[in-house]
Design a protein around this motif. Structure first.
Motif, PDB file in Angstrom:
ATOM      1  N   GLN A 158      30.807  60.193  52.642  1.00 24.37           N
ATOM      2  CA  GLN A 158      31.367  61.358  51.960  1.00 24.37           C
ATOM      3  C   GLN A 158      32.493  61.993  52.772  1.00 24.37           C
ATOM      4  N   ILE A 159      32.724  61.475  53.977  1.00 31.15           N
ATOM      5  CA  ILE A 159      33.770  62.029  54.842  1.00 31.15           C
ATOM      6  C   ILE A 159      35.123  61.460  54.410  1.00 31.15           C
ATOM      7  N   PRO A 160      36.120  62.292  54.126  1.00 27.10           N
ATOM      8  CA  PRO A 160      37.453  61.777  53.790  1.00 27.10           C
ATOM      9  C   PRO A 160      37.991  60.897  54.912  1.00 27.10           C
ATOM     10  N   GLN A 161      38.563  59.757  54.542  1.00 30.62           N
ATOM     11  CA  GLN A 161      39.016  58.798  55.542  1.00 30.62           C
ATOM     12  C   GLN A 161      40.535  58.628  55.555  1.00 30.62           C
ATOM     13  N   ILE A 162      41.061  58.507  56.761  1.00 31.87           N
ATOM     14  CA  ILE A 162      42.445  58.080  56.980  1.00 31.87           C
ATOM     15  C   ILE A 162      42.352  56.715  57.653  1.00 31.87           C
ATOM     16  N   CYS A 163      42.939  55.685  57.044  1.00 32.21           N
ATOM     17  CA  CYS A 163      42.746  54.319  57.534  1.00 32.21           C
ATOM     18  C   CYS A 163      44.064  53.629  57.852  1.00 32.21           C
ATOM     19  N   LEU A 164      44.041  52.836  58.917  1.00 35.65           N
ATOM     20  CA  LEU A 164      45.191  52.029  59.298  1.00 35.65           C
ATOM     21  C   LEU A 164      45.225  50.757  58.456  1.00 35.65           C
ATOM     22  N   PHE A 165      46.388  50.451  57.881  1.00 33.49           N
ATOM     23  CA  PHE A 165      46.569  49.238  57.085  1.00 33.49           C
ATOM     24  C   PHE A 165      47.649  48.382  57.735  1.00 33.49           C
ATOM     25  N   GLU A 166      47.286  47.154  58.107  1.00 29.75           N
ATOM     26  CA  GLU A 166      48.238  46.270  58.769  1.00 29.75           C
ATOM     27  C   GLU A 166      48.826  45.224  57.838  1.00 29.75           C
ATOM     28  N   GLY A 167      48.246  45.067  56.631  1.00 26.06           N
ATOM     29  CA  GLY A 167      48.742  44.065  55.702  1.00 26.06           C
ATOM     30  C   GLY A 167      48.191  42.686  56.011  1.00 26.06           C
ATOM     31  N   ASN A 168      48.768  41.662  55.368  1.00 22.55           N
ATOM     32  CA  ASN A 168      48.400  40.261  55.595  1.00 22.55           C
ATOM     33  C   ASN A 168      46.896  40.026  55.448  1.00 22.55           C
ATOM     34  N   LEU A 169      46.331  40.466  54.338  1.00 23.86           N
ATOM     35  CA  LEU A 169      44.908  40.276  54.087  1.00 23.86           C
ATOM     36  C   LEU A 169      44.607  38.844  53.666  1.00 23.86           C
ATOM     37  N   THR A 170      43.461  38.326  54.105  1.00 26.72           N
ATOM     38  CA  THR A 170      42.994  37.037  53.611  1.00 26.72           C
ATOM     39  C   THR A 170      42.466  37.235  52.185  1.00 26.72           C
ATOM     40  N   LYS A 171      42.224  36.142  51.463  1.00 28.13           N
ATOM     41  CA  LYS A 171      41.685  36.249  50.102  1.00 28.13           C
ATOM     42  C   LYS A 171      40.326  36.946  50.105  1.00 28.13           C
ATOM     43  N   PHE A 172      39.521  36.643  51.122  1.00 29.12           N
ATOM     44  CA  PHE A 172      38.208  37.262  51.246  1.00 29.12           C
ATOM     45  C   PHE A 172      38.346  38.769  51.455  1.00 29.12           C
ATOM     46  N   GLN A 173      39.228  39.159  52.372  1.00 25.59           N
ATOM     47  CA  GLN A 173      39.446  40.574  52.650  1.00 25.59           C
ATOM     48  C   GLN A 173      40.055  41.286  51.439  1.00 25.59           C
ATOM     49  N   ALA A 174      40.973  40.613  50.756  1.00 21.14           N
ATOM     50  CA  ALA A 174      41.638  41.215  49.604  1.00 21.14           C
ATOM     51  C   ALA A 174      40.643  41.529  48.481  1.00 21.14           C
ATOM     52  N   TYR A 175      39.643  40.679  48.306  1.00 20.46           N
ATOM     53  CA  TYR A 175      38.638  40.889  47.267  1.00 20.46           C
ATOM     54  C   TYR A 175      37.911  42.221  47.470  1.00 20.46           C
ATOM     55  N   PHE A 176      37.448  42.460  48.696  1.00 23.50           N
ATOM     56  CA  PHE A 176      36.724  43.699  48.993  1.00 23.50           C
ATOM     57  C   PHE A 176      37.671  44.895  49.076  1.00 23.50           C
ATOM     58  N   PHE A 177      38.896  44.648  49.521  1.00 24.51           N
ATOM     59  CA  PHE A 177      39.878  45.720  49.613  1.00 24.51           C
ATOM     60  C   PHE A 177      40.158  46.299  48.234  1.00 24.51           C
ATOM     61  N   LYS A 178      40.319  45.427  47.251  1.00 21.70           N
ATOM     62  CA  LYS A 178      40.603  45.852  45.885  1.00 21.70           C
ATOM     63  C   LYS A 178      39.492  46.740  45.327  1.00 21.70           C
ATOM     64  N   LYS A 179      38.243  46.418  45.659  1.00 18.59           N
ATOM     65  CA  LYS A 179      37.102  47.172  45.157  1.00 18.59           C
ATOM     66  C   LYS A 179      36.892  48.499  45.883  1.00 18.59           C
ATOM     67  N   SER A 180      37.451  48.603  47.086  1.00 18.56           N
ATOM     68  CA  SER A 180      37.124  49.752  47.926  1.00 18.56           C
ATOM     69  C   SER A 180      38.291  50.687  48.201  1.00 18.56           C
ATOM     70  N   ILE A 181      39.474  50.336  47.730  1.00 19.79           N
ATOM     71  CA  ILE A 181      40.672  51.064  48.118  1.00 19.79           C
ATOM     72  C   ILE A 181      40.627  52.540  47.728  1.00 19.79           C
ATOM     73  N   GLN A 182      39.923  52.861  46.640  1.00 20.83           N
ATOM     74  CA  GLN A 182      39.880  54.253  46.164  1.00 20.83           C
ATOM     75  C   GLN A 182      39.070  55.162  47.080  1.00 20.83           C
ATOM     76  N   HIS A 183      38.320  54.594  48.013  1.00 18.00           N
ATOM     77  CA  HIS A 183      37.497  55.404  48.914  1.00 18.00           C
ATOM     78  C   HIS A 183      38.294  55.958  50.105  1.00 18.00           C
ATOM     79  N   VAL A 184      39.548  55.570  50.213  1.00 15.12           N
ATOM     80  CA  VAL A 184      40.398  56.039  51.315  1.00 15.12           C
ATOM     81  C   VAL A 184      41.401  57.053  50.773  1.00 15.12           C
ATOM     82  N   LYS A 185      41.484  58.216  51.422  1.00 16.30           N
ATOM     83  CA  LYS A 185      42.344  59.297  50.953  1.00 16.30           C
ATOM     84  C   LYS A 185      43.784  59.159  51.446  1.00 16.30           C
ATOM     85  N   GLN A 186      43.942  58.611  52.658  1.00 13.41           N
ATOM     86  CA  GLN A 186      45.271  58.495  53.242  1.00 13.41           C
ATOM     87  C   GLN A 186      45.359  57.185  54.026  1.00 13.41           C
TER      88      GLN A 186
END
Length: 355
Positions: free
Chosen positions: A103-131
């Protein structure tokens, strides 16, 4: 405001990634924001560079990198449990991961170059990061165009080369060359993976074949596994006497000495880490050798000696060009210093605002 910070896996002496740059950036932010309290979650000994900050505390935690599941357990269960009694207003994630159920608002570092495996979970979870934080504009564009993140939810943090880096005089260069390379000129590169290390060694063999000289190659292994790999490969390497694997325990200060005394630095990868290393080399007045793709994407064409193809022959030709054409080497080094004067290296707005 109380801010939790994940420092898992980040080392100020890791010379193959952006971790040490992020470390230095965080140190500056902590000292620049005495109005906030920072709680660091780290799997190493207490970060000494933060000890002098009265607004900083530290929690030692165990972190298991053995599997994706183990990582998820830490972010979803272990870390929230540690933070619950502290009730932070923000959670700054600097290790490239994030928590979905917190429930804590998150600020996350994004470096890009996601693998297909990482991209799958990233797509499902991206809305949980505020900044989102990025260190390159390319990563910001990827968040906007590929993942639909709003532009005002992306902050490009500016990481400038250290004030300890500067062009040094001849006498200092000779002293550091004596300490780290037996007193001779050398190309410098960070060995990050097996394939690129082999290509660089093959390129150096061609260079030595074409140009009989005392030039050496200094390699900084990215980790213990890479060090063992290099030591094994060098046992039967023809020019073994001219290759130096920098000893373990290299400090940031020693790195600055090695970098500022190099004849040229050879970048074998693209991405943020190589970009930031190029900025360091430019500030030190050291020639840069990198791929044509890297120079183009980073808008560094005029300051980089390019190899058009990432092959041993292509890299060797770039090494030879830098070695034989001092005028071109000097011009591109000067362009590097001018490049630094013309890019934005300061943060223009407050990062730690209430979300």
């Amino acid at each position: 405001m109380k801010i939790a910070v994940t420092l898992i896996g980040i080392r100020d002496t890791n010379f193959s990634g952006i971790g040490r740059f992020i470390w230095k950036w965080l140190e500056g932010e902590i000292h620049a924001h005495p109005e906030h309290q920072f709680v660091l979650l780290s799997d190493t000994a207490q970060p000494t560079s933060f000890v002098g900050a009265p607004n900083c505390s530290w929690i030692k935690t165990k972190y298991d990198r053995s599997s994706f599941v183990a990582e998820k357990i830490w972010y979803e269960v272990t870390a929230p449990k540690l933070l619950k009694p502290l009730q932070p207003a923000l959670w700054l994630q600097l290790s490239g991961r994030y928590a979905v159920r917190t429930q804590i608002p998150q600020i996350c570092l994004f470096e890009g170059n996601l693998t297909k495996f990482q991209a799958y979970f990233f797509k499902k979870s991206i809305q949980h990061v505020k900044q989102w934080l990025v260190v390159q504009k390319e990563a910001a564009h990827q968040l906007e165009e590929q993942w639909g993140v709003q532009k005002n939810n992306i902050t490009t943090i500016s990481i400038a080369p250290s004030s300890e880096i500067y062009p040094i005089d001849y006498n200092l260069q000779q002293m550091y060359k004596g300490t780290h390379a037996g007193g001779t000129e050398y190309f410098l590169s960070v060995a990050q993976e097996n394939a690129s290390s082999i290509e660089l060694l093959q390129a150096f063999s061609l260079f030595k074949k074409w140009q009989q000289s005392n030039m050496k190659l200094l390699l900084v292994p990215s980790n213990g596994v890479q060090r063992s790999f290099l030591e094994e490969k060098l046992r039967n390497y023809k020019y073994r006497a001219d290759v130096v694997v920098v000893p373990a325990g290299l400090t940031v200060h020693n790195w600055y000495q090695i970098l500022s005394s190099a004849y040229a630095t050879v970048l074998t990868h693209d991405g943020a880490a190589s970009y930031l290393m190029a900025l360091e080399a430019a500030k030190a007045g050291v020639s840069i050798i990198a791929s044509a793709a890297f120079a183009s994407s980073m808008l560094m064409q005029d300051m980089v000696t390019k190899y058009p193809e990432t092959t041993p022959t292509g890299i060797a030709e770039a090494l030879l060009l830098v070695y034989k054409n001092e005028k071109l080497k000097g011009e591109r080094t000067q362009n590097g210093l001018l490049f630094l004067q013309n890019i934005q290296l300061t943060q223009t707005h407050s990062l730690f605002r209430e979300i």
